[in-house]
Design an enzyme around this catalytic site. Sequence first.
Site, PDB file in Angstrom:
ATOM      1  N   ARG A   1      54.868  16.536  86.400  1.00 47.03           N
ATOM      2  CA  ARG A   1      53.579  16.911  85.798  1.00 47.03           C
ATOM      3  C   ARG A   1      52.712  17.662  86.826  1.00 47.03           C
ATOM      4  NH1 ARG A   1      48.223  16.600  86.632  1.00 47.03           N
ATOM      5  NH2 ARG A   1      48.387  14.440  87.322  1.00 47.03           N
ATOM      6  N   ASP A   2      52.109  16.950  87.762  1.00 51.11           N
ATOM      7  CA  ASP A   2      51.216  17.597  88.731  1.00 51.11           C
ATOM      8  C   ASP A   2      51.974  18.647  89.536  1.00 51.11           C
ATOM      9  OD1 ASP A   2      48.955  18.101  90.212  1.00 51.11           O
ATOM     10  OD2 ASP A   2      48.683  16.071  90.936  1.00 51.11           O
TER      11      ASP A   2
ATOM     12  N   HIS B   1      46.058   8.574  94.529  1.00 50.79           N
ATOM     13  CA  HIS B   1      46.718   9.861  94.277  1.00 50.79           C
ATOM     14  C   HIS B   1      46.108  10.838  95.281  1.00 50.79           C
ATOM     15  CE1 HIS B   1      48.169  13.097  91.368  1.00 50.79           C
ATOM     16  NE2 HIS B   1      47.263  13.774  92.072  1.00 50.79           N
TER      17      HIS B   1
ATOM     18  N   HIS C   1      46.233  14.325  97.718  1.00 52.30           N
ATOM     19  CA  HIS C   1      46.800  15.639  98.033  1.00 52.30           C
ATOM     20  C   HIS C   1      46.752  15.850  99.551  1.00 52.30           C
ATOM     21  CE1 HIS C   1      47.408  17.653  94.040  1.00 52.30           C
ATOM     22  NE2 HIS C   1      46.868  16.490  93.704  1.00 52.30           N
TER      23      HIS C   1
ATOM     24  N   CYS D   1      45.910  21.084  90.907  1.00 55.67           N
ATOM     25  CA  CYS D   1      45.270  21.258  89.605  1.00 55.67           C
ATOM     26  C   CYS D   1      44.878  22.717  89.445  1.00 55.67           C
ATOM     27  CB  CYS D   1      44.041  20.365  89.508  1.00 55.67           C
ATOM     28  SG  CYS D   1      43.109  20.651  88.009  1.00 55.67           S
TER      29      CYS D   1
HETATM   30  N1  COA Z   1      47.216  19.326  73.324  1.00 55.18           N
HETATM   31  C1  COA Z   1      47.553  20.447  72.666  1.00 55.18           C
HETATM   32  N2  COA Z   1      46.654  21.230  72.044  1.00 55.18           N
HETATM   33  C2  COA Z   1      45.361  20.849  72.080  1.00 55.18           C
HETATM   34  C3  COA Z   1      44.963  19.689  72.737  1.00 55.18           C
HETATM   35  C4  COA Z   1      45.941  18.915  73.372  1.00 55.18           C
HETATM   36  N3  COA Z   1      45.639  17.795  74.059  1.00 55.18           N
HETATM   37  N4  COA Z   1      43.625  19.569  72.604  1.00 55.18           N
HETATM   38  C5  COA Z   1      43.202  20.607  71.891  1.00 55.18           C
HETATM   39  N5  COA Z   1      44.243  21.388  71.555  1.00 55.18           N
HETATM   40  C6  COA Z   1      44.230  22.633  70.774  1.00 55.18           C
HETATM   41  C7  COA Z   1      43.428  22.496  69.512  1.00 55.18           C
HETATM   42  O1  COA Z   1      44.222  22.037  68.464  1.00 55.18           O
HETATM   43  C8  COA Z   1      42.955  23.909  69.302  1.00 55.18           C
HETATM   44  O2  COA Z   1      44.027  24.674  68.783  1.00 55.18           O
HETATM   45  P1  COA Z   1      43.777  25.893  67.753  1.00 55.18           P
HETATM   46  O3  COA Z   1      42.926  26.876  68.463  1.00 55.18           O
HETATM   47  O4  COA Z   1      45.161  26.394  67.498  1.00 55.18           O
HETATM   48  O5  COA Z   1      43.101  25.264  66.589  1.00 55.18           O
HETATM   49  C9  COA Z   1      42.685  24.417  70.688  1.00 55.18           C
HETATM   50  O6  COA Z   1      43.522  23.618  71.540  1.00 55.18           O
HETATM   51  C10 COA Z   1      41.238  24.264  71.099  1.00 55.18           C
HETATM   52  O7  COA Z   1      40.818  22.930  70.865  1.00 55.18           O
HETATM   53  P2  COA Z   1      39.531  22.317  71.571  1.00 55.18           P
HETATM   54  O8  COA Z   1      39.426  20.892  71.180  1.00 55.18           O
HETATM   55  O9  COA Z   1      38.358  23.211  71.334  1.00 55.18           O
HETATM   56  O10 COA Z   1      39.981  22.324  73.107  1.00 55.18           O
HETATM   57  P3  COA Z   1      39.347  23.119  74.299  1.00 55.18           P
HETATM   58  O11 COA Z   1      39.610  24.571  74.165  1.00 55.18           O
HETATM   59  O12 COA Z   1      37.965  22.646  74.488  1.00 55.18           O
HETATM   60  O13 COA Z   1      40.286  22.606  75.503  1.00 55.18           O
HETATM   61  C11 COA Z   1      41.584  20.823  76.495  1.00 55.18           C
HETATM   62  C12 COA Z   1      40.259  21.236  75.884  1.00 55.18           C
HETATM   63  C13 COA Z   1      41.403  19.448  77.070  1.00 55.18           C
HETATM   64  C14 COA Z   1      42.642  20.812  75.415  1.00 55.18           C
HETATM   65  C15 COA Z   1      42.005  21.843  77.555  1.00 55.18           C
HETATM   66  O14 COA Z   1      40.913  22.080  78.413  1.00 55.18           O
HETATM   67  C16 COA Z   1      43.167  21.359  78.358  1.00 55.18           C
HETATM   68  O15 COA Z   1      44.271  21.243  77.869  1.00 55.18           O
HETATM   69  N6  COA Z   1      42.978  21.059  79.623  1.00 55.18           N
HETATM   70  C17 COA Z   1      44.075  20.558  80.443  1.00 55.18           C
HETATM   71  C18 COA Z   1      43.618  20.279  81.799  1.00 55.18           C
HETATM   72  C19 COA Z   1      44.754  19.883  82.680  1.00 55.18           C
HETATM   73  O16 COA Z   1      45.876  19.681  82.307  1.00 55.18           O
HETATM   74  N7  COA Z   1      44.413  19.778  83.977  1.00 55.18           N
HETATM   75  C20 COA Z   1      45.358  19.400  84.972  1.00 55.18           C
HETATM   76  C21 COA Z   1      45.608  17.943  85.009  1.00 55.18           C
HETATM   77  S1  COA Z   1      44.192  16.987  85.397  1.00 55.18           S
HETATM   78 ZN    ZN Z   2      46.958  15.802  91.700  1.00 48.57          ZN
END
Ligand code: COA
Ligand code: ZN
Length: 316
Positions: free
Chosen positions: A27-28, A218, A220, A251
Amino acid sequence: MEEALSRGARGGTPRMNQVIVNDVAPRDGLQNHPAAVSPEDRVGLINKLVDAGVPAVEVASFVSPRAVPKMAGAAQVVAQLDLGRAAFSALVPNRKGYELARAAGVRSIALVLSATEQMNRNNINMGLDTATAVCREVLQQANADGLEARCYISVAFECPFEGTVPDSEVERLAAEMFKAGVTEIIVADTIGAGNPARARALFGRMVAAFGAERLAAHLHDTRALALANVWEALASGIRKFDASLGGLGGCPFAPGAAGNLATEDLVSMLHQSGFQTGIDLRSLLDALQLLASLVGTPVGGRALPWLESQYPAEPP
Ligand code: COA
Ligand code: ZN
């Protein structure tokens, strides 16, 4: 060592000399790597880690594939795992991620709450209060569904946007999450800005507040201080650590986040210092070789040349 390790300790996990290593490379490690590794190959890597005796692996994140394209296919990863083989967990940032993880068969989730307003906004597009509320809601559901739920407190030492994070804030957020039903808080130095003096203070405070058995670290290795910080966490009684095979990781939303503490460096230090992990270093190097072939570049922590001299590859 005994004296150093008794500071502030409250018992820890079953035996004081046993440490649980949770490998977060799938993952990370891979979320921000230039190479895209297929779900099948990620499963191969996870199985190699488990073959080496790694007891816990963070296998995927159920996040938006638009935000983190390299983590696409999380459900496919989980579907191909033998879930009884090790403690597998998946990162979940919001309600939708939780629903997808549960549907995929995940039994243990890791929520992510950053300690500052701006880091939450950049990472998951929510402010701190909303993120806290969402975590609470997801936890309630996870508890009702019988899933194990842990929570990262990210940027626990320093935020790339807001600077130094007060220890009191990390403790406050952890207390909220425990109240909401997490089994464990993972104190995360997301950008590797901690140092042993701060680690001693923060981990000591957290152990005094919550008990070492409910905490993990955790760390880094951005400033080559991850092992020193591990030592301070050990001294405070903590016995659970994340690390990433080959030192991969970072990240995508935290500028300056370099690699994780390399699992092989951590295990090597632990074994040399008399701790047990159940991990076979020779087999861990096999997993490392697989990881290098999957990402197409050599990978490995600081101790790799020495480890390779100690555990030469079996002739083909
Ligand atoms: N998994 C898959 N798709 C997701 C989702 C999830 N957990 N959460 C939201 N979505 C989809 C929605 O269905 C929507 O899809 P659409 O446009 O096709 O309808 C779209 O993403 C936007 O949804 P929204 O709720 O407005 O999300 P957002 O744009 O505000 O994004 C996150 C929020 C959390 C989904 C996004 O910022 C993210 O995935 N961040 C990951 C951060 C990460 O992994 N960091 C590293 C580890 S800490
Ligand atoms: Zn990390």
